[in-house]
Design an enzyme around this catalytic site. Structure first.
Site, PDB file in Angstrom:
ATOM      1  N   HIS A   1       0.841  -1.203   0.000  1.00  0.00           N
ATOM      2  CA  HIS A   1       0.000   0.000   0.000  1.00  0.00           C
ATOM      3  C   HIS A   1       0.875   1.253   0.000  1.00  0.00           C
ATOM      4  O   HIS A   1       1.741   1.429   0.853  1.00  0.00           O
ATOM      5  CB  HIS A   1      -0.890  -0.024   1.248  1.00  0.00           C
ATOM      6  CG  HIS A   1      -1.898   1.076   1.309  1.00  0.00           C
ATOM      7  ND1 HIS A   1      -3.108   1.032   0.660  1.00  0.00           N
ATOM      8  CD2 HIS A   1      -1.885   2.261   1.967  1.00  0.00           C
ATOM      9  CE1 HIS A   1      -3.805   2.130   0.916  1.00  0.00           C
ATOM     10  NE2 HIS A   1      -3.078   2.905   1.699  1.00  0.00           N
TER      11      HIS A   1
ATOM     12  N   MET B   1     -11.790   4.685   4.885  1.00  0.00           N
ATOM     13  CA  MET B   1     -10.827   5.241   5.833  1.00  0.00           C
ATOM     14  C   MET B   1     -11.378   5.091   7.251  1.00  0.00           C
ATOM     15  O   MET B   1     -12.518   5.482   7.526  1.00  0.00           O
ATOM     16  CB  MET B   1     -10.568   6.724   5.552  1.00  0.00           C
ATOM     17  CG  MET B   1      -9.812   7.015   4.268  1.00  0.00           C
ATOM     18  SD  MET B   1      -8.292   6.069   4.062  1.00  0.00           S
ATOM     19  CE  MET B   1      -7.316   6.669   5.451  1.00  0.00           C
TER      20      MET B   1
ATOM     21  N   GLY C   1      -3.949  11.358   6.136  1.00  0.00           N
ATOM     22  CA  GLY C   1      -2.848  12.308   6.256  1.00  0.00           C
ATOM     23  C   GLY C   1      -1.651  11.771   7.020  1.00  0.00           C
ATOM     24  O   GLY C   1      -0.528  12.144   6.726  1.00  0.00           O
ATOM     25  N   PHE C   2      -1.889  10.894   7.969  1.00  0.00           N
ATOM     26  CA  PHE C   2      -0.789  10.447   8.835  1.00  0.00           C
ATOM     27  C   PHE C   2      -0.979   8.992   9.257  1.00  0.00           C
ATOM     28  O   PHE C   2      -2.116   8.541   9.400  1.00  0.00           O
ATOM     29  CB  PHE C   2      -0.720  11.323  10.096  1.00  0.00           C
ATOM     30  CG  PHE C   2      -0.581  12.786   9.772  1.00  0.00           C
ATOM     31  CD1 PHE C   2       0.670  13.336   9.507  1.00  0.00           C
ATOM     32  CD2 PHE C   2      -1.706  13.594   9.671  1.00  0.00           C
ATOM     33  CE1 PHE C   2       0.792  14.678   9.158  1.00  0.00           C
ATOM     34  CE2 PHE C   2      -1.594  14.935   9.328  1.00  0.00           C
ATOM     35  CZ  PHE C   2      -0.338  15.488   9.074  1.00  0.00           C
TER      36      PHE C   2
ATOM     37  N   GLY D   1      -0.349   6.020  12.267  1.00  0.00           N
ATOM     38  CA  GLY D   1      -0.324   5.972  13.728  1.00  0.00           C
ATOM     39  C   GLY D   1      -1.486   6.636  14.442  1.00  0.00           C
ATOM     40  O   GLY D   1      -1.400   6.936  15.636  1.00  0.00           O
TER      41      GLY D   1
HETATM   42  C1  DX5 Z   1      -3.362   7.485   6.310  1.00  0.00           C
HETATM   43  C2  DX5 Z   1      -2.884   6.444   5.332  1.00  0.00           C
HETATM   44  C3  DX5 Z   1      -2.705   5.094   5.913  1.00  0.00           C
HETATM   45  C4  DX5 Z   1      -1.709   5.026   7.045  1.00  0.00           C
HETATM   46  C5  DX5 Z   1      -2.037   3.833   7.890  1.00  0.00           C
HETATM   47  O1  DX5 Z   1      -3.694   8.636   5.615  1.00  0.00           O
HETATM   48  O2  DX5 Z   1      -3.824   6.323   4.282  1.00  0.00           O
HETATM   49  O3  DX5 Z   1      -2.427   4.141   4.908  1.00  0.00           O
HETATM   50  O4  DX5 Z   1      -0.388   4.925   6.590  1.00  0.00           O
HETATM   51  O5  DX5 Z   1      -1.191   3.829   8.998  1.00  0.00           O
HETATM   52  P1  DX5 Z   1      -1.644   3.183  10.393  1.00  0.00           P
HETATM   53  O6  DX5 Z   1      -1.910   1.722  10.122  1.00  0.00           O
HETATM   54  O7  DX5 Z   1      -0.473   3.430  11.265  1.00  0.00           O
HETATM   55  O8  DX5 Z   1      -2.893   3.908  10.832  1.00  0.00           O
HETATM   56 ZN    ZN Z   2      -3.610   4.647   2.810  1.00  0.00          ZN
END
Ligand code: DX5
Ligand code: ZN
Length: 215
Positions: free
Chosen positions: A33, A137, A142-143, A145
């Protein structure tokens, strides 16, 4: 069917990216991913085609590109030459989703649509027959963790019912805060693929063990 696992390389060590991509592939992941952020649609910037090309070279598994950008069509053109399995775009950022889906399909890539945590599954009911996957989602994009938003479980169940009616071949993927704490609920809700970044890359027993736990 066993849960498919798509580790998010956003949590990898970018100083050792090829190594970290090989580790998840050897560890039995199903997809790699890739989170593409443009600093406009989301308040973060990640990687472009130069880096993703290096990821593709190191990977023995298909790429799953998650666009978090404005101007989706431009980014589809940028990443299509890397031949990913999936490209997903956010429905919140697309005025002409049907046209974009046709474009992705014409490039021999499986089209997928991503929904932010607040977007109801009914928003894409009449697009389901044209796509191969819906990405739900379970955090605000955006991030890595962040904490899992529990209402995505109910949303996945509602989406599953729509999928049964409109296109039973369409898969459901969930992204954000996935761990061994919520994986069983996700499975029960009909989720086919989970994305996990921090759970996999920060697991004390290594990435292969983390992937095995989710499967
Ligand atoms: C967030 C991303 C995710 C993220 C998932 O915007 O789309 O793919 O990297 O990371 P974790 O599993 O740490 O929530
Ligand atoms: Zn993602």
């Amino acid at each position: 069917m066993m849960m498919q696992v798509a580790p998010s390389i956003l949590s990898a060590d970018f100083g050792n990216l090829a190594h970290d991509v090989k580790a998840i592939c050897d560890g039995g992941c199903d997809l790699v991913h890739v989170d593409v952020m443009d600093g406009h649609f989301v308040p973060n910037l990640t990687i472009g085609p130069v880096v993703v090309e290096a990821v593709a070279k190191a990977s023995t598994k298909p790429l799953d590109i998650h666009l978090m950008v404005e101007n989706n069509s431009f980014f589809v053109d940028l990443f299509a030459p890397l031949k990913p399995k999936y490209i997903s775009f956010h429905i919140e950022e697309e005025k002409h989703p049907h046209r974009l889906i046709q474009k992705i399909r014409s490039l021999d890539i499986s089209p997928a649509i991503t929904l932010n945590p607040h977007t109801p599954p009914e928003a894409i009911e009449f697009l389901l027959e044209d796509i191969d996957m819906v990405l739900l989602m379970s955090v605000n994009p955006g991030f890595g963790g962040q904490s899992f938003i529990p209402s995505v479980i109910e949303k996945a169940k509602r989406l599953k019912a729509l999928i049964e009616k409109r296109n039973p071949n369409c898969l459901i993927e969930v992204d954000g805060g996935v761990s061994d704490k919520n994986i069983e609920l996700l499975k029960e809700a009909g989720v086919d693929i989970v994305v996990a970044g921090s759970f996999i890359y920060k697991h004390p027993n290594g990435v292969a063990k983390a992937i095995e736990l989710l499967k």
